[in-house]
Design a protein around this motif. Sequence first.
Motif, PDB file in Angstrom:
ATOM      1  N   ASN A  85     -31.381 -11.507  30.530  1.00  0.00           N
ATOM      2  CA  ASN A  85     -31.170 -10.595  31.650  1.00  0.00           C
ATOM      3  C   ASN A  85     -29.835  -9.899  31.381  1.00  0.00           C
ATOM      4  O   ASN A  85     -28.768 -10.483  31.536  1.00  0.00           O
ATOM      5  CB  ASN A  85     -31.126 -11.356  32.979  1.00  0.00           C
ATOM      6  CG  ASN A  85     -30.868 -10.439  34.163  1.00  0.00           C
ATOM      7  OD1 ASN A  85     -30.445  -9.299  34.017  1.00  0.00           O
ATOM      8  ND2 ASN A  85     -31.116 -10.953  35.365  1.00  0.00           N
TER       9      ASN A  85
ATOM     10  N   GLY B 121     -27.468  -6.990  32.415  1.00  0.00           N
ATOM     11  CA  GLY B 121     -27.140  -6.010  33.443  1.00  0.00           C
ATOM     12  C   GLY B 121     -28.268  -5.774  34.427  1.00  0.00           C
ATOM     13  O   GLY B 121     -28.412  -4.664  34.946  1.00  0.00           O
ATOM     14  N   GLY B 122     -29.101  -6.817  34.669  1.00  0.00           N
ATOM     15  CA  GLY B 122     -30.199  -6.694  35.602  1.00  0.00           C
ATOM     16  C   GLY B 122     -31.521  -6.275  34.977  1.00  0.00           C
ATOM     17  O   GLY B 122     -32.537  -6.160  35.684  1.00  0.00           O
ATOM     18  N   ARG B 123     -31.548  -6.067  33.669  1.00  0.00           N
ATOM     19  CA  ARG B 123     -32.772  -5.645  32.968  1.00  0.00           C
ATOM     20  C   ARG B 123     -33.245  -6.778  32.063  1.00  0.00           C
ATOM     21  O   ARG B 123     -32.458  -7.375  31.329  1.00  0.00           O
ATOM     22  CB  ARG B 123     -32.484  -4.388  32.155  1.00  0.00           C
ATOM     23  CG  ARG B 123     -33.670  -3.808  31.410  1.00  0.00           C
ATOM     24  CD  ARG B 123     -33.221  -2.521  30.740  1.00  0.00           C
ATOM     25  NE  ARG B 123     -34.191  -2.047  29.758  1.00  0.00           N
ATOM     26  CZ  ARG B 123     -33.984  -1.012  28.937  1.00  0.00           C
ATOM     27  NH1 ARG B 123     -32.829  -0.361  29.008  1.00  0.00           N
ATOM     28  NH2 ARG B 123     -34.902  -0.643  28.065  1.00  0.00           N
TER      29      ARG B 123
ATOM     30  N   PHE C 173     -28.293 -14.823  31.088  1.00  0.00           N
ATOM     31  CA  PHE C 173     -27.735 -13.643  31.736  1.00  0.00           C
ATOM     32  C   PHE C 173     -26.506 -13.156  30.968  1.00  0.00           C
ATOM     33  O   PHE C 173     -25.620 -13.936  30.615  1.00  0.00           O
ATOM     34  CB  PHE C 173     -27.331 -13.949  33.182  1.00  0.00           C
ATOM     35  CG  PHE C 173     -26.684 -12.769  33.870  1.00  0.00           C
ATOM     36  CD1 PHE C 173     -27.442 -11.693  34.285  1.00  0.00           C
ATOM     37  CD2 PHE C 173     -25.305 -12.749  34.083  1.00  0.00           C
ATOM     38  CE1 PHE C 173     -26.852 -10.596  34.901  1.00  0.00           C
ATOM     39  CE2 PHE C 173     -24.706 -11.666  34.704  1.00  0.00           C
ATOM     40  CZ  PHE C 173     -25.483 -10.582  35.117  1.00  0.00           C
TER      41      PHE C 173
ATOM     42  N   ASP D  56     -23.721  -9.970  31.264  1.00  0.00           N
ATOM     43  CA  ASP D  56     -23.237  -8.878  32.115  1.00  0.00           C
ATOM     44  C   ASP D  56     -22.695  -7.741  31.254  1.00  0.00           C
ATOM     45  O   ASP D  56     -21.500  -7.472  31.206  1.00  0.00           O
ATOM     46  CB  ASP D  56     -22.162  -9.400  33.072  1.00  0.00           C
ATOM     47  CG  ASP D  56     -21.806  -8.380  34.149  1.00  0.00           C
ATOM     48  OD1 ASP D  56     -22.598  -7.442  34.343  1.00  0.00           O
ATOM     49  OD2 ASP D  56     -20.745  -8.534  34.777  1.00  0.00           O
TER      50      ASP D  56
ATOM     51  N   SER E 282     -27.232  -2.532  29.482  1.00  0.00           N
ATOM     52  CA  SER E 282     -28.603  -2.844  29.070  1.00  0.00           C
ATOM     53  C   SER E 282     -29.164  -1.818  28.084  1.00  0.00           C
ATOM     54  O   SER E 282     -29.955  -2.169  27.200  1.00  0.00           O
ATOM     55  CB  SER E 282     -29.510  -2.929  30.300  1.00  0.00           C
ATOM     56  OG  SER E 282     -29.509  -1.710  31.019  1.00  0.00           O
TER      57      SER E 282
END
Length: 440
Positions: free
Chosen positions: A11, A13-15, A51, A53, A56
């Motif tokens: 995951n 950056g949220g993707r 995850f 950060d 993406s």
Amino acid sequence: MGISKDRIKFNVGGRLFETTATTLANAGRDSFFGALFDDEWNLSPQDSVIFVDRNSDCFAVLLDLLRTGDLNVPANIPERLLHREASFYGLLDHVRTARWGPFDGNRLRLSDSVKGIAPGDGTAIRAGPDGGCCVAHGSVVHVFDWMLEEHSPINLDYQRVNDVGWIDSENIVLSACERLGRGDGGMGLFSSSSGDLRYKFQVCHENQVKSYTAGALSFSPDYEIFASCKGRSNEYGIGVWDQITGKQTDFFYESPGWSLGDADKLQWLNGKNCLLVATLFPRKDNCYISLLDFRDKNMVWSWSDIGSPMAIDEKRVRDAIAMEDSNSICVVNEFEDLGFIDLRMYGGSVRWSSRSKLMKSKMPDEPCYPKLALHEGQLFSSMNDSISVFCGPDWVLTSRLRRSYGGSICDFSIGGDRLFALHSEENVFDVWETPPPPII
């Protein structure tokens, strides 16, 4: 090695992304991904989704690079952003390898131009081991990384820089003129990132430290630094220092009637275990080229144009480079005629090759003397605003690199997969690269 066949999810950056350990293993042990696995390339710890950060879009490009070996960057991703993300994941070398093919002088393409802060008076440009370069401009050396972003400059406080050389990607050696009454010339080792002085190289004569002016530089594979030196009491010659300790290890004093301390060029010949020293016109009225063997303090080969007929000035040697594979020294005059001196004959004559005479146009108002370089079996010669590429046993002209903006080329340097050319008038340097081969 045993590589886990399990699929791995990220995951970023949220993707969400899904890949395999086989793909990630292409990044190598020293990368961000290598640190996620044990010695058998099994994921540790066993997280269902990892995850990260980070950006993406860049992760998608880098993941595709690990899968295919090809680098495809969408137009909406800035190059600097991709380089930053590649640095975080430890993939900068992968990006560079995918972006540029093996160096080939006949396939070079202009990729960038960097303009200096002040025009004119560029002294030298040197390619760094990591794809960056440094430019000597008066008393200042500007240092650039492989992304062509400038680091803190090295400032010698009004001492003119004579030559520059890279020890490695973190250390640069500068040679400079001595100012009368100051005793502040010589050589120093500087940080390429901060510009700070790390070490100053001293010269001792009869166990006394002496002030001196340092000129041309060269380096040997066994960590020796060579520099032409001029002292105040006829202490002229070639000094030798240990790269690791910084201590002077030797000094080759010049013979009467010869010229070593004013050398324009030094080149270490690994196969012959000798140092080429060239002092050329117009620094001196005559040209001197020699090979020095430091093991027994002997000049094992020499050539000079003293006594040679000089009906026309075009026979003056302006640069020289040793070509060990052919047992010869290649020289060039101000019209880019190539000449060859046989190293197997002591004091032999120059065999000029008039077929290489390429100067057809009017000489510029302030011409730059031609420079030579030999790289991966190809011979390069600068002349005015262009660089010629010669190949094959007869050194046939096969390509010319030209970009007229900035004036004549005063110096150029080749390192790794790049050629850097420094223009004299506008203090701009061009970056030439070999594009990757087409995808079949």
